[in-house]
Design a protein around this motif. Structure first.
Motif, PDB file in Angstrom:
ATOM      1  N   ALA A  43       7.749   5.978 -11.956  1.00  0.00           N
ATOM      2  CA  ALA A  43       8.580   7.018 -12.575  1.00  0.00           C
ATOM      3  C   ALA A  43       7.711   8.176 -13.047  1.00  0.00           C
ATOM      4  O   ALA A  43       8.031   9.356 -12.870  1.00  0.00           O
ATOM      5  N   TRP A  44       6.591   7.821 -13.639  1.00  0.00           N
ATOM      6  CA  TRP A  44       5.647   8.811 -14.141  1.00  0.00           C
ATOM      7  C   TRP A  44       5.138   9.696 -13.015  1.00  0.00           C
ATOM      8  O   TRP A  44       5.077  10.922 -13.112  1.00  0.00           O
ATOM      9  N   SER A  73       5.736  13.659 -12.666  1.00  0.00           N
ATOM     10  CA  SER A  73       4.655  14.653 -12.654  1.00  0.00           C
ATOM     11  C   SER A  73       4.690  15.501 -11.381  1.00  0.00           C
ATOM     12  O   SER A  73       4.089  16.570 -11.323  1.00  0.00           O
ATOM     13  N   GLU A  74       5.413  15.002 -10.356  1.00  0.00           N
ATOM     14  CA  GLU A  74       5.570  15.852  -9.172  1.00  0.00           C
ATOM     15  C   GLU A  74       6.832  16.706  -9.253  1.00  0.00           C
ATOM     16  O   GLU A  74       7.277  17.309  -8.268  1.00  0.00           O
ATOM     17  N   GLY A  75       7.474  16.694 -10.411  1.00  0.00           N
ATOM     18  CA  GLY A  75       8.642  17.545 -10.649  1.00  0.00           C
ATOM     19  C   GLY A  75       9.923  17.023 -10.043  1.00  0.00           C
ATOM     20  O   GLY A  75      10.939  17.730 -10.002  1.00  0.00           O
TER      21      GLY A  75
END
Ligand SMILES: Nc1ncnc2c1ncn2[C@@H]1O[C@H](COP(=O)(O)OP(=O)(O)O)[C@@H](O)[C@H]1O
Ligand SMILES: [Mg+2]
Length: 437
Positions: free
Chosen positions: A206-207, A211-213
């Motif tokens: 999920a993180w 972080s890739e939007g």
């Protein structure tokens, strides 16, 4: 001189050849002398006579047989130089010191000497003979106690093994219980960790997406499922408890092992300063499995100076007394159904330390009070008592430490055993360090 039964033809060995004054008196004297000689020569112990200067005047056949020294070698020499091969360094000086000392007698149970390339042990007494005010000479009596010593040691060893055997099953249980729950807890923590891994992996993904939007919505269901499956709330509540319990269990085992290690004092043969409160605490810990089913133990320890003693042997004494107390309380509980109490108390009393071990068992009946210290006296069924515990305890406390070991009725019920030990016992071999300095 008819009918003189003592006159059994020993004249040839005597000096009564010049009997020109009164042959009857002379021969009678000679016969009496020969009789006395024969009498003395039959003594199976070493019997040595010394004059007031300590020179050997008599050397009996047992001295020849046991020490391997002929009368020709010994007679007329100073006792310490009589040919006995003393094993202890400084023994000659020590013997000379005994003779000079004013004491009426000197006894040592432990005089090593050499015979046939082997070290053996003499129990030896030097007694001063006094005529009027003067020293008329000395009598040395001695016996070879090597075998007796070896037997004593064997018995003590056997008794120690018996006590260890009695404890071994209990100790195994004592170690097994905490180890078992440490294992259970570790297994639980292992499963918990695997579950955490799954949750963490879901979070990482999920993180990464976040972080890739990318939108998080698709991950929410997966995260919730991982959370659920891992039962995170439960893990959160239980994992710290499991850790704490495991630590406590490991510490319990460590304490027991430490107590056993201290208890055994392996390899120590000389007296050394010991903390008796700690020794008692260790003995209690080691005997807990014998005590717990029937008694609560309580301690009332006074402040004690270090006591110079054979630690391992004193530990054995404490253990024997505590095991006896536990057994007495257990026997009593079989009758009354009620738990009992074992109390340990220590006190300093001047230059002595007193240890009291009390129980609320059935007490020692009047009829056997004079027997309980006898070797092999026991009232316990075969297999549960060998009757050596108190005999050995007394030999250790009284014989080796110059202390006392007695018992008294403990109020209405039970028995109190009292051990007293000198803080610094009389020197035995090398002078012990003064623990008070
Ligand atoms: N605390 C005690 N309470 C009652 N009786 C005791 C106690 N301690 C010792 N005894 C008695 O003394 C006997 C001898 O004790 P011991 O020498 O230790 O041998 P064992 O314990 O093998 O019988 C015991 O059998 C028991 O009858
Ligand atoms: Mg016993």
């Amino acid at each position: 001189m008819s009918g003189s039964a003592e006159d059994w033809g020993r004249r040839e060995s005597g000096s009564a050849t010049s009997g020109d004054e009164d042959p009857t008196t002379n021969s009678r004297l000679e016969a009496a002398r020969a009789d006395a000689e024969l009498f003395l020569s039959c003594v199976p112990s070493i019997l040595i006579g010394l004059d007031p200067d300590g020179l050997v005047t008599r050397w009996n056949p047992a001295a020849v047989a046991i020490l391997g020294v002929s009368p020709e070698r010994a007679l007329g020499r100073a006792f310490e130089d009589s040919g006995i091969q003393w094993e202890k360094p400084g023994m000659k000086a020590e013997v000379a010191r005994w003779l000079r000392a004013a004491a009426p007698s000197f006894r040592s149970e432990d005089v090593p000497y050499r015979r046939d390339q082997k070290t053996r042990i003499l129990g030896l007494t030097v007694r001063r003979m006094v005529r009027g005010q003067e020293t008329a000479g000395f009598i040395v009596t001695a016996a070879d106690v090597t075998e007796v010593r070896a037997l004593e040691l064997e018995l003590r060893q056997a008794q120690r093994l018996e006590a260890v055997g009695q404890l071994a099953a209990g100790l195994a249980h004592e170690v097994n219980t905490p180890i078992q729950f440490v294992c259970d807890n570790l297994q639980f923590l292992g499963r918990a960790f695997a579950a955490w891994q799954v949750v963490l992996a879901a979070y990482e993904q999920a993180w990464g997406a976040a972080s890739e939007g990318m939108p998080l919505d698709p991950w929410q269901a997966a995260l919730a499922r991982a959370f659920d499956e891992a039962d995170v709330d439960y893990l959160r509540a239980e994992a710290p408890k499991a850790l704490a319990q495991s630590l406590a269990g490991a510490e319990q085992v460590a304490a027991l092992v430490r107590a056993m290690k201290e208890f055994a004092h392996p390899g120590r043969t000389e007296k050394a300063a010991a903390d008796l409160n700690r020794a008692l605490q260790n003995a209690l810990l080691i005997a807990q499995h014998e005590i717990n089913p029937a008694a609560d133990a309580e301690t009332d320890f006074g402040e004690l100076p270090p006591v110079v003693c054979h630690g391992a042997e004193i530990n054995q004494v404490f253990l024997n007394l505590i095991l006896n107390a536990a057994q007495a309380v257990r026997d009593r509980m079989k009758q009354t159904g009620r738990r009992g109490r074992i109390s340990l108390q220590t006190r300093r009393e001047g230059q002595w330390v007193a240890v009291r071990i009390s129980d609320t068992g059935g007490g020692i009946p009047e009829a056997i009070r004079s027997k309980v210290f006898d070797p092999f006296f026991t009232t316990k069924p075969v297999g549960s008592g060998s009757g050596q515990g108190l005999a050995i305890a007394r030999a250790i406390v009284v014989g080796k430490h110059g202390g006392t070991l007695n018992f008294e009725p403990n109020g209405m019920q039970g028995t109190t055993f009292v051990v007293t030990l000198p803080v610094s016992p009389a020197p035995e071999g090398p002078e012990p360090a003064d623990p008070n300095s």
